[in-house]
Design an enzyme around this catalytic site. Structure first.
Site, PDB file in Angstrom:
ATOM      1  N   TYR A   1     -17.315  -5.682  -1.422  1.00  0.00           N
ATOM      2  CA  TYR A   1     -17.613  -5.726  -2.981  1.00  0.00           C
ATOM      3  C   TYR A   1     -18.248  -6.734  -2.975  1.00  0.00           C
ATOM      4  CZ  TYR A   1     -14.545  -1.453  -4.181  1.00  0.00           C
ATOM      5  OH  TYR A   1     -13.708  -0.471  -3.800  1.00  0.00           O
TER       6      TYR A   1
ATOM      7  N   LYS B   1      16.510 -15.800  -7.946  1.00  0.00           N
ATOM      8  CA  LYS B   1      15.790 -15.037  -8.896  1.00  0.00           C
ATOM      9  C   LYS B   1      14.298 -14.868  -8.894  1.00  0.00           C
ATOM     10  CE  LYS B   1      13.645 -19.370 -10.736  1.00  0.00           C
ATOM     11  NZ  LYS B   1      13.120 -20.235 -12.061  1.00  0.00           N
TER      12      LYS B   1
HETATM   13  C1  LIG Z   1      13.472 -21.743 -10.409  1.00  0.00           C
HETATM   14  C2  LIG Z   1      14.418 -23.075 -10.964  1.00  0.00           C
HETATM   15  C3  LIG Z   1      14.608 -23.907 -10.329  1.00  0.00           C
HETATM   16  C4  LIG Z   1      14.076 -23.684  -8.212  1.00  0.00           C
HETATM   17  O1  LIG Z   1      12.987 -24.285  -8.658  1.00  0.00           O
HETATM   18  P1  LIG Z   1      12.124 -24.678  -7.087  1.00  0.00           P
HETATM   19  O2  LIG Z   1      11.075 -25.395  -7.196  1.00  0.00           O
HETATM   20  O3  LIG Z   1      12.151 -23.017  -6.804  1.00  0.00           O
HETATM   21  O4  LIG Z   1      13.754 -25.372  -6.186  1.00  0.00           O
HETATM   22  C5  LIG Z   1      15.741 -25.191  -9.962  1.00  0.00           C
HETATM   23  N1  LIG Z   1      16.589 -24.492 -11.618  1.00  0.00           N
HETATM   24  C6  LIG Z   1      15.678 -24.218 -12.776  1.00  0.00           C
HETATM   25  C7  LIG Z   1      15.995 -24.218 -14.132  1.00  0.00           C
HETATM   26  C8  LIG Z   1      14.803 -23.299 -12.275  1.00  0.00           C
HETATM   27  O5  LIG Z   1      14.117 -22.262 -13.166  1.00  0.00           O
END
Ligand SMILES: *Cc1c(COP(=O)(O)O)cnc(C)c1O
Length: 361
Positions: A251, A34
């Site tokens: 800044y 994702k």
């Molecule tokens: C994002 C996500 C993961 C992966 O999590 P990590 O901590 O990046 O390994 C697994 N399961 C679900 C449901 C997620 O939303």
């Protein structure tokens, strides 16, 4: 051309996938890609992780891009579909959809599909984000079982505290009790669970952050687990200033020199995705780690939109044109995250589209 760049290593992705396999040898791997592959580019990452058994994404467009690129694996929509129309597309693409709520369940029951769906039924085990409460879970399961639009069911939950000392004991037991007697595949484990809680590996694991070589549990852990950073974020020194003790930089004059200081100006700012508050979070004043010409130093002052400052006093050979690593091999992304009061996840996902990306084997 502005010298800023991210370099994504397919070899590191392949290696990290093998680390997942080493930790969870009996589980199938659903690589979580994702957020544009955690900022590494969805299709790049899918090529690096093509040995995974499946991919997990959020949007149907990402699933379509994966199918268009020829990936035949299981693809899971982690939040399921958002409208009935998407169910038809998902079914035609052979996707696996999460069903986490009553409206999604009803949408599936009343859909007219060409093919029955692969379903991940999600239980809320205490995170109180998505999923059916344990009391409602079995009823939802029975309805799916009776639904002709369902081809097969996998049971899932997601732990809120796999990465800290609370652990997963309570939600894990709740899930086990609730699903007792259901002889179905199970998916529970994010990266922290894979690394720390082997008993919850189950049939499918869902690694995200560890595939990218960053840590779910702290700023030195990635290397300890043998993970390789998949992204190197680099730029160059584009200016040098000599300041005397008492002079200020950037800044808001957030850095005051306490000695004669050689300041390097780096072509990277918060509009590139570098955190603006790096090195300036409460309790810290020593900057964030950064490497110049292969030597570790630290950032200074406040990050600007397009530039940031670093200390070159002890790197006399560094000059305009010297290479800079913002994070990657020498500087773990988790160390920059720690100096910015956040996690590596956020930094990797936030690299701006204006930063060119190169993919190397
Ligand atoms: C994002 C996500 C993961 C992966 O999590 P990590 O901590 O990046 O390994 C697994 N399961 C679900 C449901 C997620 O939303």
């Amino acid at each position: 051309m502005r010298p800023i760049l991210t370099t994504v290593s397919l070899n590191a992705l392949r290696h990290n996938l093998s680390v997942v396999h080493k930790f969870a040898p009996h589980s199938k791997i659903m690589a979580v890609v994702k957020a544009n592959g955690y900022g590494h580019g969805l299709i790049n990452v899918a090529h690096g992780l093509s040995a995974a058994d499946g991919f997990a994404v959020l949007g149907i467009n990402e699933a379509m891009d994966l199918r268009d690129a020829g990936f035949q694996q299981t693809i899971l929509l982690l939040e399921g579909v958002f409208c009935a129309q998407e169910l038809n597309v998902a079914s035609n693409l052979g996707l696996n959809v999460v069903i986490h709520s009553q409206p999604q369940l009803e949408m599936l029951e009343s859909a007219v599909l060409n093919k029955p769906m692969h379903v991940h039924l999600k239980m809320n085990s205490g995170m109180n984000r998505l999923g059916f409460q344990p009391e409602a879970f079995n009823r939802a399961y029975e309805r799916l079982l009776a639904c002709e639009n369902v081809a097969d069911i996998t049971l899932m939950t997601h732990f809120a505290t796999a990465d800290d000392e609370t652990g997963i004991e309570q939600p894990y037991n709740l899930f086990k009790t609730t699903t007792q007697g259901l002889n179905l595949p199970v998916s529970l484990a994010n990266s922290a669970t894979i690394l720390r809680h082997p008993k919850a590996h189950a049939d499918w694991v869902r690694p995200g952050i560890m595939l990218y070589g960053a840590s779910p549990v702290g700023d030195t852990a990635a290397a300890t687990y043998g993970l390789m950073p998949a992204m190197q974020f680099t730029s160059e020194i584009i200016g040098v200033q000599e300041v005397k003790a008492g002079e200020t930089v950037g800044y808001g004059n957030r850095f005051t020199a306490t000695r004669s200081t050689r300041i390097g100006i780096v072509a990277c700012g918060y509009a590139d995705g570098y955190p603006r508050h790096a090195g300036l979070v409460s309790g810290q004043s020593s900057g964030a780690p950064i490497a110049v010409a292969g030597q570790l130093t630290n950032t200074l002052g406040r990050v600007s939109m397009d530039m940031l400052f670093c200390d070159l006093t002890d790197i006399p050979n560094a000059n305009i044109g010297s290479p800079v690593e913002l994070w990657g091999k020498q500087v773990p992304v988790d160390a920059v995250a720690a100096a910015s009061d956040t996690v590596g996840y956020e930094l990797l996902c936030a690299v701006a589209p204006r930063v060119p990306m190169k993919v190397v084997d």
